[in-house]
Design an enzyme around this catalytic site. Structure first.
Site, short mmCIF file in Angstrom:
data_model
loop_
_atom_site.label_atom_id
_atom_site.label_comp_id
_atom_site.label_asym_id
_atom_site.label_seq_id
_atom_site.Cartn_x
_atom_site.Cartn_y
_atom_site.Cartn_z
N ASP A 49 3.19 1.75 -20.71
CA ASP A 49 1.84 2.31 -20.62
C ASP A 49 1.89 3.54 -19.71
O ASP A 49 1.12 3.68 -18.76
CB ASP A 49 0.88 1.25 -20.06
CG ASP A 49 -0.59 1.66 -20.18
OD1 ASP A 49 -0.88 2.67 -20.86
OD2 ASP A 49 -1.45 0.98 -19.60
N TRP B 184 0.85 -1.19 0.00
CA TRP B 184 0.00 0.00 0.00
C TRP B 184 0.89 1.24 0.00
O TRP B 184 1.78 1.39 0.83
CB TRP B 184 -0.91 0.03 1.22
CG TRP B 184 -1.74 1.28 1.28
CD1 TRP B 184 -1.49 2.41 2.00
CD2 TRP B 184 -2.94 1.53 0.54
NE1 TRP B 184 -2.46 3.35 1.78
CE2 TRP B 184 -3.37 2.84 0.88
CE3 TRP B 184 -3.70 0.79 -0.36
CZ2 TRP B 184 -4.51 3.41 0.35
CZ3 TRP B 184 -4.84 1.35 -0.90
CH2 TRP B 184 -5.24 2.66 -0.55
N ILE B 185 0.65 2.14 -0.95
CA ILE B 185 1.41 3.39 -1.04
C ILE B 185 0.46 4.54 -0.74
O ILE B 185 -0.54 4.72 -1.43
CB ILE B 185 2.02 3.56 -2.44
CG1 ILE B 185 2.99 2.41 -2.73
CG2 ILE B 185 2.73 4.91 -2.56
CD1 ILE B 185 3.41 2.32 -4.18
#
Length: 288
Positions: A196, A94-95
């Site tokens: 991307d 989790w950032i």
């Protein structure tokens, strides 16, 4: 949509942790995305259909690993990738997102340039992966022109024609481009690409540290990543300036942006319809 009991059970068994809470978060059109609060801490999870998108998260894990090995720019740590029933999931670090500032943009540009210094003997990659929800062929070639034509443009043009989003006239015009393509750029060694790199595929954490997410990696012309950053915004002048200070782009790179962006625009034609076909034709007209 709630996380299924099967996925919850599988995660708790494999992580040896209890899930305390699950909260939906933004995660794109393809996947269900959640913040997992567990007895081991917080994680980010993406879930999709194993039947519809076989191997998608394994490909993403491989792409993140390839970027991580360069020791140039951060990517989220992969905690767990697994399948259960017809569901596939990927659990990541989790950032906590912060706010981008000039210094963060400079770091992103400089670190991307350092990543692009990582090269390979051929254009392509060791395995195929996905661009959005579409399969992306990474068959390796010794020539950039051959790789870009055969593994990028031709498959997307054929798909768009089959969907009746492009016409036989468009095929003819692309054939004209293919003849000219080897003379439109200067060869460089194949660079490791994110693949991307639009504004939604990087994060800046609360300490101002950049992370790349959702890669579609291959080895190609580094201008391809730069071109994608210009399609939908999200990158400022400080980013480009820092990139060019670290690893200057070759003269004429601005004129080639429309060339490399033919591929992501064709992907958008096939995903979202004819509203992108006009832009494909406009970009094509710059070279034929």
């Amino acid at each position: 949509m709630a996380v299924s009991a099967g996925v919850i059970s599988d995660i708790e068994c494999k992580l040896k942790a209890q899930i305390k809470n699950v909260n939906p978060v933004s995660g794109g059109d393809i996947n269900q995305a959640y913040r997992l609060q567990t007895t081991l801490g917080n994680f980010f999870i993406k879930i999709n259909s194993l039947h519809k998108f076989p191997g998608m998260f394994k490909s993403e894990e491989s792409g993140l690993a390839a970027i991580r090995k360069t020791n140039t720019i951060a990517v989220p740590e992969v905690v767990l990738q697994s399948d259960t029933g017809d569901e596939s999931y990927l659990i990541l670090q989790w950032i906590e997102a912060g706010y981008g500032e000039v210094i963060s943009s400079q770091k992103l540009g400089r670190q991307l340039a350092l990543m692009h210094r990582n090269t390979a003997a051929q254009f392509g990659f060791e395995a195929n992966n996905y661009m959005g929800s579409l399969l992306q062929s990474n068959k390796q070639h010794g020539s950039l022109a051959q790789f870009f034509i055969e593994e990028r443009l031709q498959p997307m043009v054929k798909m768009a024609v089959d969907k009746r989003e492009l016409t036989q006239t468009d095929i003819y015009r692309f054939d004209e481009l293919y003849k000219k393509l080897p003379y439109l750029f200067t060869e460089e060694p194949p660079a490791l690409l994110h693949g991307d790199l639009w504004g939604g595929n990087y994060l800046i954490d609360t300490d101002g540290k950049p992370y790349l997410i959702d890669p579609a990696v291959s080895y190609g012309n580094r201008e391809f990543d730069i071109a994608m950053t210009t399609l939908f915004g999200g990158f400022d002048h400080a980013f480009y300036e820092a990139y060019n200070q670290e690893f200057p782009l070759l003269p004429g790179w601005q004129q080639r942006l429309k060339l490399w962006n033919l591929y992501p625009l064709l992907v958008h034609v096939n995903l979202f319809g004819s509203m992108y076909a006009k832009q494909v034709r406009e970009n094509l007209s710059a070279f034929i």
